[in-house]
Design a protein around this motif. Sequence first.
Motif, short mmCIF file in Angstrom:
data_model
loop_
_atom_site.label_atom_id
_atom_site.label_comp_id
_atom_site.label_asym_id
_atom_site.label_seq_id
_atom_site.Cartn_x
_atom_site.Cartn_y
_atom_site.Cartn_z
N ALA A 144 0.85 -1.00 -0.16
CA ALA A 144 0.01 -0.04 -0.06
C ALA A 144 0.85 1.23 -0.02
CB ALA A 144 -1.07 0.06 1.21
N ALA A 145 0.31 2.34 -0.57
CA ALA A 145 1.12 3.69 -0.50
C ALA A 145 0.19 4.71 -0.98
CB ALA A 145 2.21 3.64 -1.44
N PRO A 146 0.52 6.05 -0.83
CA PRO A 146 -0.41 6.98 -1.23
C PRO A 146 -0.29 6.93 -2.92
CG PRO A 146 1.45 7.97 -0.37
CD PRO A 146 1.37 6.55 0.03
N PRO A 147 -1.36 7.83 -3.64
CA PRO A 147 -1.07 7.77 -4.92
C PRO A 147 0.09 8.62 -5.51
CG PRO A 147 -2.64 9.34 -3.97
CD PRO A 147 -2.37 8.60 -3.14
N GLY A 148 0.83 8.28 -6.58
CA GLY A 148 2.08 8.56 -7.04
C GLY A 148 3.30 8.36 -6.26
N ALA A 149 3.31 7.38 -5.23
CA ALA A 149 4.53 6.92 -4.39
C ALA A 149 5.34 5.73 -5.15
CB ALA A 149 3.90 6.65 -3.00
N GLY A 150 4.80 5.35 -6.28
CA GLY A 150 5.62 4.45 -6.94
C GLY A 150 5.38 3.14 -6.52
N LYS A 151 4.06 2.79 -6.16
CA LYS A 151 4.00 1.43 -5.78
C LYS A 151 3.72 0.21 -6.93
CE LYS A 151 -0.78 2.76 -5.09
NZ LYS A 151 -0.58 4.00 -5.49
N SER A 152 3.17 0.78 -7.95
CA SER A 152 2.92 0.23 -9.38
C SER A 152 4.48 -0.38 -9.69
CB SER A 152 2.13 1.01 -10.28
OG SER A 152 0.77 1.04 -9.80
N THR A 153 5.38 0.68 -9.88
CA THR A 153 6.73 0.41 -10.53
C THR A 153 7.48 -0.52 -9.43
OG1 THR A 153 6.73 2.69 -11.31
CG2 THR A 153 8.54 1.85 -11.02
N LEU A 154 7.43 -0.31 -8.18
CA LEU A 154 8.01 -1.15 -7.33
C LEU A 154 7.63 -2.57 -7.19
CD1 LEU A 154 10.40 -1.32 -5.04
CD2 LEU A 154 8.35 -0.80 -3.47
N ALA A 155 6.33 -2.75 -7.35
CA ALA A 155 5.74 -4.02 -7.50
C ALA A 155 6.25 -4.92 -8.86
CB ALA A 155 4.18 -4.05 -7.40
N LEU A 156 6.17 -4.21 -10.12
CA LEU A 156 6.71 -4.85 -11.26
C LEU A 156 8.26 -4.89 -10.90
CD1 LEU A 156 4.54 -2.75 -13.65
CD2 LEU A 156 4.46 -5.31 -13.11
N PHE A 157 9.08 -3.95 -10.43
CA PHE A 157 10.65 -4.20 -10.36
C PHE A 157 10.86 -5.60 -9.45
CE2 PHE A 157 14.46 -3.43 -8.29
CZ PHE A 157 15.32 -3.15 -9.31
N ILE A 158 10.00 -5.50 -8.22
CA ILE A 158 10.12 -6.76 -7.43
C ILE A 158 9.79 -8.04 -8.31
CG2 ILE A 158 9.46 -7.95 -5.31
CD1 ILE A 158 9.09 -5.24 -4.24
N GLN A 159 8.69 -8.07 -9.26
CA GLN A 159 8.37 -9.22 -10.10
C GLN A 159 9.87 -9.47 -10.81
OE1 GLN A 159 4.59 -9.83 -12.36
NE2 GLN A 159 5.93 -8.76 -13.78
N SER A 160 10.28 -8.62 -11.54
CA SER A 160 11.53 -8.61 -12.11
C SER A 160 12.60 -9.54 -11.56
CB SER A 160 11.82 -7.33 -13.00
OG SER A 160 12.74 -6.69 -11.99
N LEU A 161 12.65 -9.32 -10.46
CA LEU A 161 13.81 -9.93 -9.50
C LEU A 161 13.71 -11.44 -9.25
CD1 LEU A 161 14.70 -6.66 -6.97
CD2 LEU A 161 15.81 -7.56 -8.93
N CYS A 162 12.36 -11.98 -9.44
CA CYS A 162 12.29 -13.17 -9.08
C CYS A 162 11.09 -13.75 -9.80
CB CYS A 162 11.69 -13.29 -7.51
SG CYS A 162 11.55 -14.97 -6.73
N ASP A 163 11.18 -15.08 -10.16
CA ASP A 163 10.32 -15.67 -11.27
C ASP A 163 9.14 -16.33 -10.44
OD1 ASP A 163 11.88 -15.24 -13.48
OD2 ASP A 163 12.72 -17.33 -13.42
N ASP A 164 9.20 -16.31 -9.05
CA ASP A 164 8.27 -16.80 -8.23
C ASP A 164 6.96 -15.75 -7.92
OD1 ASP A 164 9.12 -19.47 -8.05
OD2 ASP A 164 10.27 -18.97 -6.27
N ILE A 165 7.22 -14.75 -8.41
CA ILE A 165 6.35 -13.44 -8.03
C ILE A 165 5.56 -12.91 -9.13
CG2 ILE A 165 6.49 -10.87 -7.04
CD1 ILE A 165 8.90 -11.69 -5.26
N GLN A 166 4.44 -12.45 -8.84
CA GLN A 166 3.51 -12.12 -9.80
C GLN A 166 2.99 -10.79 -9.36
OE1 GLN A 166 1.09 -14.85 -11.76
NE2 GLN A 166 0.72 -13.71 -13.45
N ALA A 167 3.18 -9.59 -10.00
CA ALA A 167 2.81 -8.35 -9.55
C ALA A 167 1.13 -8.20 -9.87
CB ALA A 167 3.53 -7.21 -9.91
#
Length: 233
Positions: free
Chosen positions: A48-71
């Motif tokens: 969770a985060a307020p609007p504009g804090a970069g949560k969508s980007t961070l979630a997709l970035f974390i997904q790119s670090l591990c094949d076990d994760i889906q954002a």
Amino acid sequence: MEKELQVNGFKLHAVYNDEFINQQLMPLIASWQQQAVKKQRRIIVFLAAPPGAGKSTLALFIQSLCDDIQALSLDGFHYPQQYLKSHSLVLHGEEVLMSKIKGSAETFDTHAFKKHLEQLTGDDCWWPIYDRNLHDVIDHQIHVTKPIVLIEGNWLLLNELPWNELVKAADTTMFIQAELKLLKERLIKRKIKGGSSPEEALLFYETSDKLNYERVMQHSLQADIEINESMMF
């Protein structure tokens, strides 16, 4: 570390601090993998985060670090645009068209979200998306197959019904702390990129994004993991 990501229908060049990745993200990912093995089921993480804090980007970035994760995103559970344009609600004593406050907690279909959360604990399922080019939701777009799902959204930790009941579905919760003065320009630019005029974007910031920021920051539950935006870059 730098990565090019597709965020809400737009290409984005994401850059994160190596120290943040190595000292915070990688240990978190390892702990989620351990949980999935121990519990022998899919693990659900709320970001969770307020609007504009970069949560969508961070979630997709974390997904790119591990094949076990889906954002995944909460945004796919906005009510459809047609519904928002034809329904109103009473807010602060005044009747307001839902499309005028799109993005607030009341403009999400929490019943559909709850149903999908229940499906996540079982077999593979399908997840809706919000397309910022169409400005509307599209159902059955992401096939959820991974053992760890990372769901991001503004209201996932909101301490109001029914959100504070839905959070019980999460195995772990995360929250990004961010200052409004750092987000204002980002939010206005994002709205313009989506097709709004500068005047329309500023008005939406004042009447929606700013109010949503204050509500998220003041009325969210304590997360298991707190991240300060300044630490990420």
